[in-house]
Design a protein around this motif. Structure first.
Motif, PDB file in Angstrom:
ATOM      1  N   VAL A 249       0.833  -1.200   0.000  1.00 60.23           N
ATOM      2  CA  VAL A 249       0.000   0.000   0.000  1.00 60.23           C
ATOM      3  C   VAL A 249       0.873   1.256   0.000  1.00 60.23           C
ATOM      4  O   VAL A 249       0.565   2.242  -0.676  1.00 60.23           O
ATOM      5  CB  VAL A 249      -0.942   0.002   1.215  1.00 60.23           C
ATOM      6  N   ALA A 250       1.971   1.239   0.749  1.00 56.91           N
ATOM      7  CA  ALA A 250       2.862   2.398   0.826  1.00 56.91           C
ATOM      8  C   ALA A 250       3.418   2.746  -0.547  1.00 56.91           C
ATOM      9  O   ALA A 250       3.529   3.922  -0.915  1.00 56.91           O
ATOM     10  CB  ALA A 250       4.003   2.120   1.800  1.00 56.91           C
ATOM     11  N   GLY A 251       3.765   1.731  -1.332  1.00 60.34           N
ATOM     12  CA  GLY A 251       4.285   1.981  -2.674  1.00 60.34           C
ATOM     13  C   GLY A 251       3.277   2.679  -3.554  1.00 60.34           C
ATOM     14  O   GLY A 251       3.629   3.522  -4.379  1.00 60.34           O
ATOM     15  N   LEU A 252       1.991   2.357  -3.360  1.00 62.71           N
ATOM     16  CA  LEU A 252       0.949   3.000  -4.160  1.00 62.71           C
ATOM     17  C   LEU A 252       0.869   4.492  -3.868  1.00 62.71           C
ATOM     18  O   LEU A 252       0.551   5.290  -4.754  1.00 62.71           O
ATOM     19  CB  LEU A 252      -0.399   2.337  -3.885  1.00 62.71           C
ATOM     20  N   GLY A 253       1.174   4.887  -2.626  1.00 65.95           N
ATOM     21  CA  GLY A 253       1.144   6.306  -2.277  1.00 65.95           C
ATOM     22  C   GLY A 253       2.152   7.112  -3.078  1.00 65.95           C
ATOM     23  O   GLY A 253       1.884   8.250  -3.481  1.00 65.95           O
ATOM     24  N   ILE A 254       3.308   6.531  -3.330  1.00 60.58           N
ATOM     25  CA  ILE A 254       4.350   7.247  -4.063  1.00 60.58           C
ATOM     26  C   ILE A 254       4.128   7.192  -5.567  1.00 60.58           C
ATOM     27  O   ILE A 254       4.780   7.912  -6.318  1.00 60.58           O
ATOM     28  CB  ILE A 254       5.739   6.670  -3.723  1.00 60.58           C
ATOM     29  N   THR A 255       3.212   6.367  -6.013  1.00 59.38           N
ATOM     30  CA  THR A 255       2.921   6.294  -7.439  1.00 59.38           C
ATOM     31  C   THR A 255       2.508   7.658  -7.977  1.00 59.38           C
ATOM     32  O   THR A 255       2.716   7.967  -9.155  1.00 59.38           O
ATOM     33  CB  THR A 255       1.798   5.265  -7.699  1.00 59.38           C
ATOM     34  N   ALA A 256       1.948   8.493  -7.115  1.00 58.07           N
ATOM     35  CA  ALA A 256       1.547   9.837  -7.530  1.00 58.07           C
ATOM     36  C   ALA A 256       2.739  10.631  -8.053  1.00 58.07           C
ATOM     37  O   ALA A 256       2.573  11.530  -8.887  1.00 58.07           O
ATOM     38  CB  ALA A 256       0.897  10.578  -6.353  1.00 58.07           C
ATOM     39  N   TYR A 257       3.944  10.312  -7.574  1.00 61.23           N
ATOM     40  CA  TYR A 257       5.128  11.022  -8.073  1.00 61.23           C
ATOM     41  C   TYR A 257       5.304  10.791  -9.573  1.00 61.23           C
ATOM     42  O   TYR A 257       5.442  11.732 -10.362  1.00 61.23           O
ATOM     43  CB  TYR A 257       6.385  10.553  -7.326  1.00 61.23           C
ATOM     44  N   GLY A 258       5.320   9.524  -9.969  1.00 62.95           N
ATOM     45  CA  GLY A 258       5.496   9.227 -11.377  1.00 62.95           C
ATOM     46  C   GLY A 258       4.358   9.758 -12.228  1.00 62.95           C
ATOM     47  O   GLY A 258       4.580  10.275 -13.332  1.00 62.95           O
ATOM     48  N   LEU A 259       3.132   9.657 -11.724  1.00 59.54           N
ATOM     49  CA  LEU A 259       1.988  10.160 -12.475  1.00 59.54           C
ATOM     50  C   LEU A 259       2.058  11.680 -12.610  1.00 59.54           C
ATOM     51  O   LEU A 259       1.777  12.235 -13.680  1.00 59.54           O
ATOM     52  CB  LEU A 259       0.688   9.742 -11.779  1.00 59.54           C
ATOM     53  N   GLY A 260       2.436  12.356 -11.519  1.00 62.95           N
ATOM     54  CA  GLY A 260       2.586  13.804 -11.579  1.00 62.95           C
ATOM     55  C   GLY A 260       3.699  14.219 -12.515  1.00 62.95           C
ATOM     56  O   GLY A 260       3.566  15.180 -13.285  1.00 62.95           O
ATOM     57  N   LEU A 261       4.800  13.494 -12.461  1.00 62.18           N
ATOM     58  CA  LEU A 261       5.924  13.784 -13.343  1.00 62.18           C
ATOM     59  C   LEU A 261       5.523  13.600 -14.799  1.00 62.18           C
ATOM     60  O   LEU A 261       5.833  14.430 -15.657  1.00 62.18           O
ATOM     61  CB  LEU A 261       7.093  12.859 -12.982  1.00 62.18           C
ATOM     62  N   TRP A 262       4.812  12.516 -15.074  1.00 63.69           N
ATOM     63  CA  TRP A 262       4.381  12.257 -16.454  1.00 63.69           C
ATOM     64  C   TRP A 262       3.416  13.334 -16.946  1.00 63.69           C
ATOM     65  O   TRP A 262       3.578  13.886 -18.039  1.00 63.69           O
ATOM     66  CB  TRP A 262       3.721  10.881 -16.540  1.00 63.69           C
ATOM     67  N   LEU A 288       8.795  21.679  -4.948  1.00 66.60           N
ATOM     68  CA  LEU A 288       9.621  20.824  -4.087  1.00 66.60           C
ATOM     69  C   LEU A 288       9.492  21.233  -2.623  1.00 66.60           C
ATOM     70  O   LEU A 288       9.296  20.395  -1.736  1.00 66.60           O
ATOM     71  CB  LEU A 288      11.091  20.905  -4.507  1.00 66.60           C
ATOM     72  N   CYS A 289       9.617  22.524  -2.381  1.00 63.03           N
ATOM     73  CA  CYS A 289       9.550  23.030  -1.008  1.00 63.03           C
ATOM     74  C   CYS A 289       8.188  22.732  -0.393  1.00 63.03           C
ATOM     75  O   CYS A 289       8.092  22.235   0.740  1.00 63.03           O
ATOM     76  CB  CYS A 289       9.829  24.534  -1.011  1.00 63.03           C
ATOM     77  N   ALA A 290       7.128  23.015  -1.143  1.00 60.10           N
ATOM     78  CA  ALA A 290       5.780  22.794  -0.621  1.00 60.10           C
ATOM     79  C   ALA A 290       5.511  21.314  -0.352  1.00 60.10           C
ATOM     80  O   ALA A 290       4.894  20.950   0.657  1.00 60.10           O
ATOM     81  CB  ALA A 290       4.746  23.348  -1.611  1.00 60.10           C
ATOM     82  N   GLY A 291       5.990  20.467  -1.245  1.00 61.52           N
ATOM     83  CA  GLY A 291       5.762  19.036  -1.084  1.00 61.52           C
ATOM     84  C   GLY A 291       6.368  18.496   0.195  1.00 61.52           C
ATOM     85  O   GLY A 291       5.687  17.810   0.976  1.00 61.52           O
ATOM     86  N   PHE A 292       7.630  18.804   0.448  1.00 60.99           N
ATOM     87  CA  PHE A 292       8.267  18.297   1.660  1.00 60.99           C
ATOM     88  C   PHE A 292       7.715  18.968   2.915  1.00 60.99           C
ATOM     89  O   PHE A 292       7.705  18.371   3.997  1.00 60.99           O
ATOM     90  CB  PHE A 292       9.786  18.473   1.578  1.00 60.99           C
ATOM     91  N   ALA A 308       4.071  13.497  -3.141  1.00 64.64           N
ATOM     92  CA  ALA A 308       4.643  12.821  -4.300  1.00 64.64           C
ATOM     93  C   ALA A 308       4.225  13.505  -5.589  1.00 64.64           C
ATOM     94  O   ALA A 308       5.034  13.664  -6.523  1.00 64.64           O
ATOM     95  CB  ALA A 308       4.218  11.356  -4.306  1.00 64.64           C
ATOM     96  N   LEU A 309       2.984  13.956  -5.659  1.00 65.38           N
ATOM     97  CA  LEU A 309       2.495  14.665  -6.841  1.00 65.38           C
ATOM     98  C   LEU A 309       3.256  15.975  -7.032  1.00 65.38           C
ATOM     99  O   LEU A 309       3.680  16.315  -8.143  1.00 65.38           O
ATOM    100  CB  LEU A 309       1.000  14.935  -6.693  1.00 65.38           C
ATOM    101  N   LEU A 310       3.444  16.711  -5.933  1.00 66.31           N
ATOM    102  CA  LEU A 310       4.182  17.976  -6.017  1.00 66.31           C
ATOM    103  C   LEU A 310       5.649  17.756  -6.384  1.00 66.31           C
ATOM    104  O   LEU A 310       6.236  18.537  -7.141  1.00 66.31           O
ATOM    105  CB  LEU A 310       4.084  18.723  -4.686  1.00 66.31           C
ATOM    106  N   LEU A 311       6.246  16.696  -5.862  1.00 57.78           N
ATOM    107  CA  LEU A 311       7.632  16.400  -6.201  1.00 57.78           C
ATOM    108  C   LEU A 311       7.759  16.049  -7.686  1.00 57.78           C
ATOM    109  O   LEU A 311       8.739  16.411  -8.333  1.00 57.78           O
ATOM    110  CB  LEU A 311       8.162  15.251  -5.343  1.00 57.78           C
ATOM    111  N   GLY A 312       6.761  15.344  -8.220  1.00 57.76           N
ATOM    112  CA  GLY A 312       6.771  15.061  -9.650  1.00 57.76           C
ATOM    113  C   GLY A 312       6.704  16.332 -10.471  1.00 57.76           C
ATOM    114  O   GLY A 312       7.406  16.493 -11.471  1.00 57.76           O
TER     115      GLY A 312
END
Length: 403
Positions: A249-262, A288-292, A308-312
């Motif tokens: 489940v934790a891995g799915l949370g970070i999936t937003a990074y790749g989707l946001g980046l794409w 980046l700043c807002a995401g962290f 993760a979305l903001l980091l993307g």
């Protein structure tokens, strides 16, 4: 027999490069949501299992100058194909390792070999695509890598939690071997030695790059960006697992990074002709700043997904602008330049992930993410101001007259 050469006339990256970038990103990011599972399976502390990621990043970064010089000297496609074969074999060995030490060694070799793929692909784009549309092509390549990241962060955790973490190393290894075959027909772009009639030696390539102060500045910015972004982002998954959320489940949370980046790489592609590089950098750094900052306050599936979305988005805006800058500072040794750029990026991430390991082990995630948010501010300011200065100096330089 040498590969055929291609004229500088392409408008987008070849499909083979995009696929290879996807596979390379998958291999690099799949390990993040698996660190806790690996630590449990091998009966080692989390801070020790982090070496499987930091060792990979360190090897990925330190070998970049070697790959850059080799690609300048012997060709982009030839170097990339050889590296993919070696990376595939190292990935298969990783899946068989029974103890942490052997696993780390195998991952170091895999990181060193996969390290040739994306930087050499970026160099290929720099060699074959005109500067006026180059950032758009770079964002296309970044989009392919982003999909690899999204799939890795989601599927890597799922495979580790529901099947076996070793499967997540086997999949990209097999794909890397397939990519090496796929790139057989990719034409080789002309290089400096081919155009001048005598290929420069290794020392000259390195001297060209390290003697250019703007190049050294771009490398310093890449190091800092890698430390903030790539070094800290893997701990988003471990922060969720520390809070009791399963790896799958934790891995799915970070999936937003790749989707946001794409998704946002498509936005950057449209804006690159309208917004200046300093503006793009400022928007990216702010994300980046807002995401962290968000996960500094609270860690949950919702906040990690937003972060993760903001980091993307931050990576799409800031990193693509730095990449484009790196392709132009020393065009006579573009392969070596991009290699040093990537080296700085991943050495920064390795140093950061190593330093952050004890904080993660103690569950001090607010401090870790807060430091990343704070560091993003000077990075953004320096990157935007110096890029503006560089652009002004380039515009003031007299342009060569056509013969």
């Amino acid at each position: 027999m040498d590969a055929p050469t291609v004229p500088v006339s392409l408008a987008k990256p070849p499909l083979g490069l995009s696929v290879a970038s996807f596979v390379s990103s998958f291999d690099r990011f799949a390990v993040s949501p698996m660190l806790v599972v690996i630590a449990t399976d091998l009966n080692v502390p989390l801070s020790a299992s982090v070496a499987a990621a930091s060792g990979y990043y360190l090897a990925y970064g330190l070998t970049q100058p070697l790959w850059g010089v080799l690609s300048d000297r012997f060709g982009r496609v030839r170097v990339m194909r050889g590296a993919l074969v070696a990376a595939g074999l190292a990935g298969l060995v990783s899946a068989l390792m029974p103890v942490l030490g052997a696993l780390v060694v195998a991952r170091v070799v895999a990181g060193a070999c996969f390290g040739a793929v994306i930087p050499t692909g970026l160099t290929y784009v720099g060699d074959t695509i005109q500067p006026s549309v180059r950032q758009r092509a770079l964002t296309d390549l970044m989009g392919a890598a982003a999909l690899g990241t999204a799939v890795a962060t989601g599927l890597g955790g799922a495979l580790a939690g529901l099947v076996d973490w070793r499967v997540a190393f086997t999949v990209p290894a097999a794909c890397a071997l397939a990519c090496a075959l796929m790139l057989r027909s990719l034409p080789e772009p002309p290089r400096l030695g081919m155009r001048t009639g005598a290929a420069p030696g290794v020392g000259r390539y390195v001297g060209m790059v390290l003697g250019q102060r703007w190049a050294v500045l771009v490398f310093a910015l890449a190091f800092t960006e890698g430390a903030i972004m790539l070094g800290v982002m893997p701990f988003l998954a471990t922060a969720l697992e520390h809070a009791g959320i399963a790896a799958a489940v934790a891995g799915l949370g970070i999936t937003a990074y790749g989707l946001g980046l794409w998704a946002l790489s498509k936005v950057v592609k449209r804006l690159s002709g309208r917004w200046s590089a300093p503006v793009l950098m400022s928007v990216g750094g702010t994300q980046l700043c807002a995401g962290f900052a968000i996960v500094t306050v609270h860690v949950s599936m919702a906040t990690v997904a937003v972060t993760a979305l903001l980091l993307g988005g931050g990576w799409s805006f800031l990193h693509s602008s730095l990449q484009n800058w790196a392709t132009s500072v020393v065009p006579e040794a573009r392969g070596t330049t991009i290699a040093f750029f990537a080296s700085a990026l991943f050495v920064g991430s390795a140093v950061s992930s190593w330093a952050a390991g004890p904080l993660a082990e103690d569950g001090r995630y607010p401090l870790l993410f807060g430091l990343a948010a704070a560091a993003a501010i000077p990075l953004t300011v320096v990157a935007a101001l110096t890029r503006r200065r560089y652009g002004a100096l380039q515009a003031a330089r007299p342009q060569p007259q056509p013969e």
